[in-house]
Design an enzyme around this catalytic site. Structure first.
Site, PDB file in Angstrom:
ATOM      1  CG  ASP A  95      -1.889   1.140   1.256  1.00 49.22           C
ATOM      2  OD1 ASP A  95      -2.140   1.738   0.200  1.00 49.22           O
ATOM      3  OD2 ASP A  95      -2.387   1.458   2.364  1.00 49.22           O
ATOM      4  CG  ASP A 128       5.692  11.071  -9.793  1.00 49.75           C
ATOM      5  OD1 ASP A 128       5.809  11.903 -10.721  1.00 49.75           O
ATOM      6  OD2 ASP A 128       6.460  11.028  -8.820  1.00 49.75           O
ATOM      7  CE  LYS A 148      -3.273   5.310   1.270  1.00 42.08           C
ATOM      8  NZ  LYS A 148      -2.577   4.285   2.090  1.00 42.08           N
TER       9      LYS A 148
END
EC number: 4.1.1.23
Length: 235
Positions: free
Chosen positions: A64, A69, A66
């Site tokens: 996890d 970009d 996240k």
């Protein structure tokens, strides 16, 4: 519905001790357990930490991070995560439809890619905080982001229980919903705002429930895990 144990302990050894205590569980029980490695654990323990977790059983790994970009940077990061051998990975749905579409396209063409799920709205947000940042109401915007993720072709979204059923209805049942903020037996909500019980998660058709503190802060984590797995809605 699968149990995702969030390994957010302050030390790697604490996470390993927790897993060691779960060794007495049956193989059938272990098949219903995934291990979530978040930012804290991954920054501290890195790839070596994940390799050590894998030694304690045939658990699936949910990384996890996240990711959020520009598209090429996200694709490169996902490729590196694929090499680690994780089974599910989070990105932010705010990266946009086109980025999610490119990720889904690459996933279709690659072997052994992890499930890619998009974070819609953090469960630490309430509506007023969400409005402050996104200039939109939490529920409809979460639904909008989730539909974008579905249309782009990724595997599912991370959302609260309170959005899960609406997301299923707006997409389809096989589109995964991963729901953190689960307080199985009425534990404190702490920094989570949109919390729910296991039964509520089941009724909302959640595919994965993420439970951390109620397990790793319990006096006897093994008994807590067994209690959760023995609840009717987890079978």
């Amino acid at each position: 519905m699968k149990l995702c144990i969030a390994l957010d302990n302050p030390y790697l050894q604490d996470n390993l001790t927790l897993l060691q205590s779960l060794n007495i569980l049956s193989q059938a029980q272990k098949r219903n357990i995934w291990l979530k490695v978040g930012l804290r654990s991954f920054i501290r323990d890195g790839i070596r930490g994940i390799e050590m977790l894998k030694k304690y059983g045939d658990y699936r790994i949910f990384l996890d991070l996240k990711l959020y970009d520009i598209p090429n940077t996200m694709l490169d990061a996902i490729a590196e995560c694929q090499k680690i051998g994780v089974d599910m990975l989070t990105i932010h749905t705010s990266c946009g439809f086109e980025t999610m579409r490119v990720i889904a396209d690459i996933k279709c063409k690659s072997a052994n890619m992890p499930l890619i799920v998009g974070v819609s709205a953090l469960t630490s947000f309430d509506n007023s905080e969400f409005m402050e940042i996104y200039n939109a109401s939490l529920f409809p915007h979460t639904l909008k982001l989730s539909k974008l993720a579905y249309q782009a072709g990724i595997d599912g979204v991370v959302c609260s229980v309170w959005e899960s059923l609406a997301i299923k209805k707006a997409t389809e049942n096989r589109f995964l919903t991963i729901t953190p903020g689960i307080r199985p037996f009425g534990e404190e909500s702490s920094d989570q705002k949109r919390v729910a019980t296991l039964q509520e998660a089941k009724e909302a058709m959640s595919d994965f429930v993420v439970i951390g503190r109620p397990i790793y802060k319990a006096e006897e984590p093994l008994k807590m895990v067994e209690k959760i797995l023995n609840i009717e809605c987890m079978r």
